[in-house]
Design a protein around this motif. Structure first.
Motif, PDB file in Angstrom:
ATOM      1  N   VAL A 251      48.905  68.650  53.648  1.00 48.80           N
ATOM      2  CA  VAL A 251      49.461  69.485  54.714  1.00 48.80           C
ATOM      3  C   VAL A 251      49.408  68.705  56.028  1.00 48.80           C
ATOM      4  N   GLU A 252      50.435  68.816  56.837  1.00 46.47           N
ATOM      5  CA  GLU A 252      50.478  68.091  58.105  1.00 46.47           C
ATOM      6  C   GLU A 252      49.238  68.395  58.957  1.00 46.47           C
ATOM      7  N   LYS A 253      48.668  67.330  59.524  1.00 49.43           N
ATOM      8  CA  LYS A 253      47.447  67.494  60.312  1.00 49.43           C
ATOM      9  C   LYS A 253      47.668  68.419  61.505  1.00 49.43           C
ATOM     10  N   ASP A 254      48.776  68.288  62.177  1.00 48.05           N
ATOM     11  CA  ASP A 254      49.036  69.127  63.354  1.00 48.05           C
ATOM     12  C   ASP A 254      49.102  70.604  62.982  1.00 48.05           C
ATOM     13  N   GLU A 255      49.666  70.875  61.817  1.00 53.59           N
ATOM     14  CA  GLU A 255      49.752  72.261  61.357  1.00 53.59           C
ATOM     15  C   GLU A 255      48.363  72.827  61.094  1.00 53.59           C
ATOM     16  N   LEU A 256      47.496  72.024  60.488  1.00 57.78           N
ATOM     17  CA  LEU A 256      46.127  72.467  60.215  1.00 57.78           C
ATOM     18  C   LEU A 256      45.336  72.664  61.504  1.00 57.78           C
ATOM     19  N   LYS A 261      42.894  76.138  65.785  1.00 55.73           N
ATOM     20  CA  LYS A 261      42.952  76.622  67.163  1.00 55.73           C
ATOM     21  C   LYS A 261      43.114  78.139  67.216  1.00 55.73           C
ATOM     22  N   GLU A 262      43.921  78.677  66.311  1.00 53.48           N
ATOM     23  CA  GLU A 262      44.210  80.111  66.321  1.00 53.48           C
ATOM     24  C   GLU A 262      43.148  80.946  65.607  1.00 53.48           C
ATOM     25  N   GLU A 263      42.559  80.390  64.544  1.00 50.90           N
ATOM     26  CA  GLU A 263      41.674  81.199  63.706  1.00 50.90           C
ATOM     27  C   GLU A 263      40.240  80.681  63.645  1.00 50.90           C
ATOM     28  N   GLY A 264      39.988  79.556  64.276  1.00 50.00           N
ATOM     29  CA  GLY A 264      38.624  79.012  64.292  1.00 50.00           C
ATOM     30  C   GLY A 264      38.331  78.052  63.164  1.00 50.00           C
ATOM     31  N   ALA A 265      39.067  78.133  62.075  1.00 49.93           N
ATOM     32  CA  ALA A 265      38.872  77.233  60.934  1.00 49.93           C
ATOM     33  C   ALA A 265      40.016  77.437  59.944  1.00 49.93           C
ATOM     34  N   PHE A 279      37.081  74.687  57.020  1.00 47.54           N
ATOM     35  CA  PHE A 279      37.253  73.349  57.560  1.00 47.54           C
ATOM     36  C   PHE A 279      37.574  73.463  59.048  1.00 47.54           C
ATOM     37  N   ASP A 280      36.728  72.822  59.881  1.00 42.26           N
ATOM     38  CA  ASP A 280      36.951  72.865  61.328  1.00 42.26           C
ATOM     39  C   ASP A 280      37.781  71.660  61.775  1.00 42.26           C
ATOM     40  N   SER A 281      37.922  71.510  63.068  1.00 43.39           N
ATOM     41  CA  SER A 281      38.770  70.451  63.619  1.00 43.39           C
ATOM     42  C   SER A 281      38.278  69.064  63.217  1.00 43.39           C
ATOM     43  N   ILE A 282      36.956  68.880  63.224  1.00 44.00           N
ATOM     44  CA  ILE A 282      36.392  67.573  62.841  1.00 44.00           C
ATOM     45  C   ILE A 282      36.670  67.287  61.369  1.00 44.00           C
ATOM     46  N   ASP A 283      36.530  68.325  60.537  1.00 37.79           N
ATOM     47  CA  ASP A 283      36.832  68.159  59.108  1.00 37.79           C
ATOM     48  C   ASP A 283      38.280  67.739  58.899  1.00 37.79           C
ATOM     49  N   ILE A 284      39.197  68.376  59.620  1.00 35.79           N
ATOM     50  CA  ILE A 284      40.626  68.072  59.452  1.00 35.79           C
ATOM     51  C   ILE A 284      40.917  66.621  59.814  1.00 35.79           C
ATOM     52  N   GLU A 285      40.319  66.173  60.902  1.00 36.19           N
ATOM     53  CA  GLU A 285      40.502  64.767  61.298  1.00 36.19           C
ATOM     54  C   GLU A 285      39.970  63.835  60.226  1.00 36.19           C
ATOM     55  N   ALA A 286      38.807  64.168  59.681  1.00 36.29           N
ATOM     56  CA  ALA A 286      38.192  63.319  58.659  1.00 36.29           C
ATOM     57  C   ALA A 286      39.014  63.304  57.378  1.00 36.29           C
ATOM     58  N   ILE A 287      39.545  64.464  56.996  1.00 27.30           N
ATOM     59  CA  ILE A 287      40.356  64.553  55.779  1.00 27.30           C
ATOM     60  C   ILE A 287      41.569  63.641  55.879  1.00 27.30           C
ATOM     61  N   HIS A 288      42.256  63.690  57.025  1.00 30.11           N
ATOM     62  CA  HIS A 288      43.477  62.900  57.171  1.00 30.11           C
ATOM     63  C   HIS A 288      43.191  61.436  57.494  1.00 30.11           C
ATOM     64  N   ALA A 289      41.944  61.130  57.844  1.00 32.50           N
ATOM     65  CA  ALA A 289      41.558  59.725  58.058  1.00 32.50           C
ATOM     66  C   ALA A 289      40.963  59.109  56.788  1.00 32.50           C
TER      67      ALA A 289
END
Length: 300
Positions: A251-256, A261-265, A279-289
């Protein structure tokens, strides 16, 4: 009773027929009570769970077998999956706008198909599909073996829903051994039919009230039967935080990040066991990295 949640395997040595008997109690509760299923859906899932346990004997390797029915009637689909070590999970979806559901299998699933999927841990996936054109699930399974495996097979399925919070299910499978499937010797056909007829004398009450040893003795005490050690059956789900993260990688990182941002996770909920992975913002960055830490710190 101690011999529930077990799969018993046996051979009729003079007839070259194999048999299985499975009874489910604790292993079934997480499946039938995971949602507020109507009793008709509980019965369907119970039958499917017993049947899938019997089908695990097909697996000659590590992997999973799934039994799925899908159609256009009151029941949209139902699936039970079991592993080679006899762990079960399952789920069903039905038309929740209906105030009452049909009671019988053929009325619940219109224009349906039966899908049996075998997924080895290593190797190619196999899928067999047959029409749900018979009145019961047991008869449809017999049709599957006749069509796909050319093996004479008898399946008997039992349910006990007399206690609303304690569903139980059971099943018996008899099958001509593969080496005999192409043999047309009348005596061998007659022997299989004889075993089917005496197996059909077992009542629902006997199935759930007698120890397995007594059931088998009552049915087959005049036969040359070889018994094997029973295998334990239990509920287990194969979901994990790592698998959920892998799904999010597509799934696109920006979409996640917008969801965070809207729901907290970002929340991933397993339809089988209802475990929720966050999965929080840090998790999303790590997943896509490609450096996701799967420590289940936010698993519920």
């Amino acid at each position: 009773m101690k011999d529930f949640d077990q799969l018993h395997r046996f051979l009729f040595n003079r007839a070259n027929v194999r048999g299985e008997l499975a009874r489910l109690d604790d292993s079934l509760q997480q499946i039938v009570h995971s949602y507020e299923y109507p009793v008709q859906i509980q019965r369907l899932l119970s039958e499917m769970a017993a049947a899938t346990c019997l089908l695990t004997a097909i697996l000659k390797f590590k992997g999973e077998i799934s039994l799925q029915v899908q159609g256009q009637g009151a029941v949209k689909y139902a699936v039970i999956s079991a592993t080679d070590d006899h762990t079960l999970r399952g789920v069903a979806r039905w038309d929740e706008t209906l105030t009452t559901l049909p009671e019988t299998f053929d009325e619940q699933i219109k224009k349906g198909v039966l899908v049996i999927t075998i997924t080895p841990d290593e190797g190619e996936r196999y899928q067999g599909v047959v029409a749900l054109d018979k009145p019961t699930l047991a008869e449809c399974l017999e049709g599957y073996f006749a069509q796909s495996e050319q093996l004479a097979t008898k399946v008997m399925l039992y349910t006990d829903l007399s206690q609303p919070e304690r569903a139980r299910a059971a099943g018996i499978l008899l099958q001509v051994m593969p080496t005999q499937a192409s043999n047309t010797n009348v005596n061998e056909d007659t022997e299989f039919e004889h075993l089917v007829k005496i197996s059909e004398t077992l009542s629902n009450e006997e199935m759930f009230s007698l120890p397995v040893h007594d059931i088998l003795y009552r049915l087959y005490h005049q036969e040359d039967v070889e018994m094997f050690e029973p295998a334990a059956i239990q509920f287990a789900c194969s979901c994990s935080r790592e698998r959920s993260a892998e799904a999010l990688r597509n799934v696109e990182k920006d979409e996640l990040q917008q969801i965070v941002k809207e729901e907290g996770a970002v929340k991933m909920n397993c339809q089988y066991c209802h475990t929720e992975y966050r999965f929080d913002s840090i998790d999303i960055e790590a997943i896509h990295a490609g450096r996701f830490d799967q420590t289940p710190s936010q698993e519920q």
